[in-house]
Design a protein around this motif. Structure first.
Motif, mmCIF file in Angstrom:
data_model
loop_
_atom_site.group_PDB
_atom_site.id
_atom_site.type_symbol
_atom_site.label_atom_id
_atom_site.label_comp_id
_atom_site.label_asym_id
_atom_site.label_seq_id
_atom_site.Cartn_x
_atom_site.Cartn_y
_atom_site.Cartn_z
ATOM 1 N N ILE A 1 0.910 -1.323 -0.198
ATOM 2 C CA ILE A 1 0.170 -0.101 -0.084
ATOM 3 C C ILE A 1 0.854 1.580 -0.457
ATOM 4 O O ILE A 1 0.516 2.453 -0.981
ATOM 5 C CB ILE A 1 -1.127 0.400 0.941
ATOM 6 C CG1 ILE A 1 -1.897 -1.225 1.288
ATOM 7 C CG2 ILE A 1 -1.717 1.304 1.483
ATOM 8 C CD1 ILE A 1 -3.566 -0.285 -0.522
ATOM 9 N N SER A 2 1.615 1.365 0.741
ATOM 10 C CA SER A 2 3.020 2.526 1.046
ATOM 11 C C SER A 2 3.248 2.490 -0.247
ATOM 12 O O SER A 2 4.223 3.850 -0.673
ATOM 13 C CB SER A 2 3.526 2.175 1.719
ATOM 14 O OG SER A 2 4.639 1.387 1.743
ATOM 15 N N THR B 1 -3.860 -1.208 -5.783
ATOM 16 C CA THR B 1 -3.512 0.569 -5.464
ATOM 17 C C THR B 1 -2.904 1.302 -6.873
ATOM 18 O O THR B 1 -2.277 2.563 -6.825
ATOM 19 C CB THR B 1 -1.981 0.015 -4.761
ATOM 20 O OG1 THR B 1 -1.086 -0.373 -5.752
ATOM 21 C CG2 THR B 1 -2.400 -0.862 -3.664
ATOM 22 N N MET C 1 -7.851 -2.705 -0.023
ATOM 23 C CA MET C 1 -6.401 -1.936 -0.237
ATOM 24 C C MET C 1 -7.236 -0.215 0.145
ATOM 25 O O MET C 1 -6.909 0.226 1.395
ATOM 26 C CB MET C 1 -6.558 -1.400 -1.587
ATOM 27 C CG MET C 1 -6.240 -0.233 -2.177
ATOM 28 S SD MET C 1 -6.179 0.759 -3.862
ATOM 29 C CE MET C 1 -7.345 0.636 -3.780
ATOM 30 N N ILE C 2 -8.495 -0.006 0.002
ATOM 31 C CA ILE C 2 -9.195 1.181 1.166
ATOM 32 C C ILE C 2 -9.206 1.593 2.520
ATOM 33 O O ILE C 2 -8.808 2.563 2.885
ATOM 34 C CB ILE C 2 -10.422 1.111 0.270
ATOM 35 C CG1 ILE C 2 -10.302 1.451 -1.354
ATOM 36 C CG2 ILE C 2 -11.273 2.253 1.189
ATOM 37 C CD1 ILE C 2 -12.196 1.845 -2.396
ATOM 38 N N GLN D 1 -6.087 1.983 3.285
ATOM 39 C CA GLN D 1 -5.146 2.973 3.248
ATOM 40 C C GLN D 1 -5.345 3.861 4.190
ATOM 41 O O GLN D 1 -4.825 5.179 4.524
ATOM 42 C CB GLN D 1 -5.704 3.782 1.698
ATOM 43 C CG GLN D 1 -4.916 2.862 0.980
ATOM 44 C CD GLN D 1 -5.566 3.487 -1.264
ATOM 45 O OE1 GLN D 1 -6.595 3.813 -1.107
ATOM 46 N NE2 GLN D 1 -4.902 3.839 -1.734
ATOM 47 N N MET E 1 -3.329 3.239 7.314
ATOM 48 C CA MET E 1 -2.080 4.313 7.119
ATOM 49 C C MET E 1 -2.360 6.224 6.942
ATOM 50 O O MET E 1 -2.276 6.471 7.788
ATOM 51 C CB MET E 1 -2.035 4.195 5.781
ATOM 52 C CG MET E 1 -1.836 1.831 6.471
ATOM 53 S SD MET E 1 -0.222 1.147 5.217
ATOM 54 C CE MET E 1 1.216 1.773 5.303
ATOM 55 N N ASN E 2 -2.255 6.442 5.943
ATOM 56 C CA ASN E 2 -2.253 7.568 5.004
ATOM 57 C C ASN E 2 -2.881 8.463 4.423
ATOM 58 O O ASN E 2 -3.604 9.767 3.917
ATOM 59 C CB ASN E 2 -0.921 8.488 4.352
ATOM 60 C CG ASN E 2 0.100 7.849 5.027
ATOM 61 O OD1 ASN E 2 0.286 7.216 5.544
ATOM 62 N ND2 ASN E 2 1.047 6.551 4.432
ATOM 63 N N ILE F 1 -6.630 7.412 1.899
ATOM 64 C CA ILE F 1 -7.416 7.090 1.103
ATOM 65 C C ILE F 1 -6.652 7.391 -0.803
ATOM 66 O O ILE F 1 -6.642 8.592 -0.814
ATOM 67 C CB ILE F 1 -9.331 7.013 0.254
ATOM 68 C CG1 ILE F 1 -9.379 5.649 1.345
ATOM 69 C CG2 ILE F 1 -8.855 6.328 -1.273
ATOM 70 C CD1 ILE F 1 -11.042 6.324 1.860
ATOM 71 N N VAL F 2 -5.988 6.940 -1.788
ATOM 72 C CA VAL F 2 -5.207 7.005 -2.465
ATOM 73 C C VAL F 2 -6.720 6.868 -3.624
ATOM 74 O O VAL F 2 -7.022 5.646 -4.075
ATOM 75 C CB VAL F 2 -4.504 6.077 -2.722
ATOM 76 C CG1 VAL F 2 -3.317 6.861 -4.113
ATOM 77 C CG2 VAL F 2 -2.871 7.279 -1.795
ATOM 78 N N LYS G 1 -3.734 9.623 -8.068
ATOM 79 C CA LYS G 1 -2.356 9.562 -6.686
ATOM 80 C C LYS G 1 -2.376 10.437 -5.688
ATOM 81 O O LYS G 1 -1.911 10.385 -4.789
ATOM 82 C CB LYS G 1 -0.933 9.529 -7.885
ATOM 83 C CG LYS G 1 -1.788 8.751 -8.521
ATOM 84 C CD LYS G 1 -0.942 7.244 -8.227
ATOM 85 C CE LYS G 1 -1.336 5.908 -9.411
ATOM 86 N NZ LYS G 1 -2.143 5.075 -9.294
ATOM 87 N N ARG H 1 -4.538 11.552 -2.164
ATOM 88 C CA ARG H 1 -4.859 11.712 -1.003
ATOM 89 C C ARG H 1 -6.035 11.997 -1.135
ATOM 90 O O ARG H 1 -6.178 13.665 -0.928
ATOM 91 C CB ARG H 1 -3.713 11.838 0.080
ATOM 92 C CG ARG H 1 -2.560 11.239 -0.044
ATOM 93 C CD ARG H 1 -2.177 10.192 1.403
ATOM 94 N NE ARG H 1 -0.820 9.722 1.147
ATOM 95 C CZ ARG H 1 -0.815 8.690 1.294
ATOM 96 N NH1 ARG H 1 -1.839 7.977 1.026
ATOM 97 N NH2 ARG H 1 0.547 7.861 0.597
#
Length: 150
Positions: free
Chosen positions: A52-53, A91, A104-105, A108, A111-112, A114-115, A120, A122
């Protein structure tokens, strides 16, 4: 290696490796699982976070790699390979099944944020809903799980 440990501790919110107890060596996630420092479930979650990162972390080269390349270099166990490849595709905005997309969502959001796979950037959960990245019911399910599990 003290510099490597300092680099890992100052890195972003992703686990790069596992420090072996009683020494200063840092092991890859796969190596840590093989010697019993991590169970397979934990290893899978850490690798998902790396994907994911931006990719699987190669500690020796200090780079993030695609899942396929990381697998060829021995950084990913075959047990996790299919799920990690699916997650990596999601991703990058490629076709993916609903469960992978939701995973995935969820990752996300933990962590940081949703992308948007197209731009790309946030975005907030509300914006993701507006852009059709996730539907209302799925978003509510993810939020409920996050509240339940902390």
């Amino acid at each position: 290696n003290e510099q490597m440990i300092r680099k890992i501790l100052n890195s972003e919110k992703v686990i790069c490796g596992v420090i072996s107890p009683g020494c200063t060596s840092v092991r890859s996630v796969k190596d840590a699982a093989e010697v019993g420092l991590l169970d397979q479930e934990t290893a899978a979650r850490v690798l998902e976070g790396q994907v994911i990162s931006g990719g699987i972390i190669d500690l020796k080269r200090g780079k993030q790699l695609s899942v396929t390349l990381a697998s060829k270099m021995g950084l990913v166990d075959n047990v996790h390979l299919d799920n990690l490849i699916k997650l990596e595709k999601a991703t990058k905005g490629r076709e993916s099944d609903e469960n992978t997309k939701l995973r995935m969502i969820s990752l996300q959001m933990e962590m940081n944020g949703i992308v948007d796979p197209q731009t790309k950037e946030r975005i907030t959960a509300v914006e993701a809903r507006k852009r059709g990245i996730i539907d209302k019911e799925a978003m509510l399910n993810i939020l409920k799980k996050q509240v339940a599990f902390g």
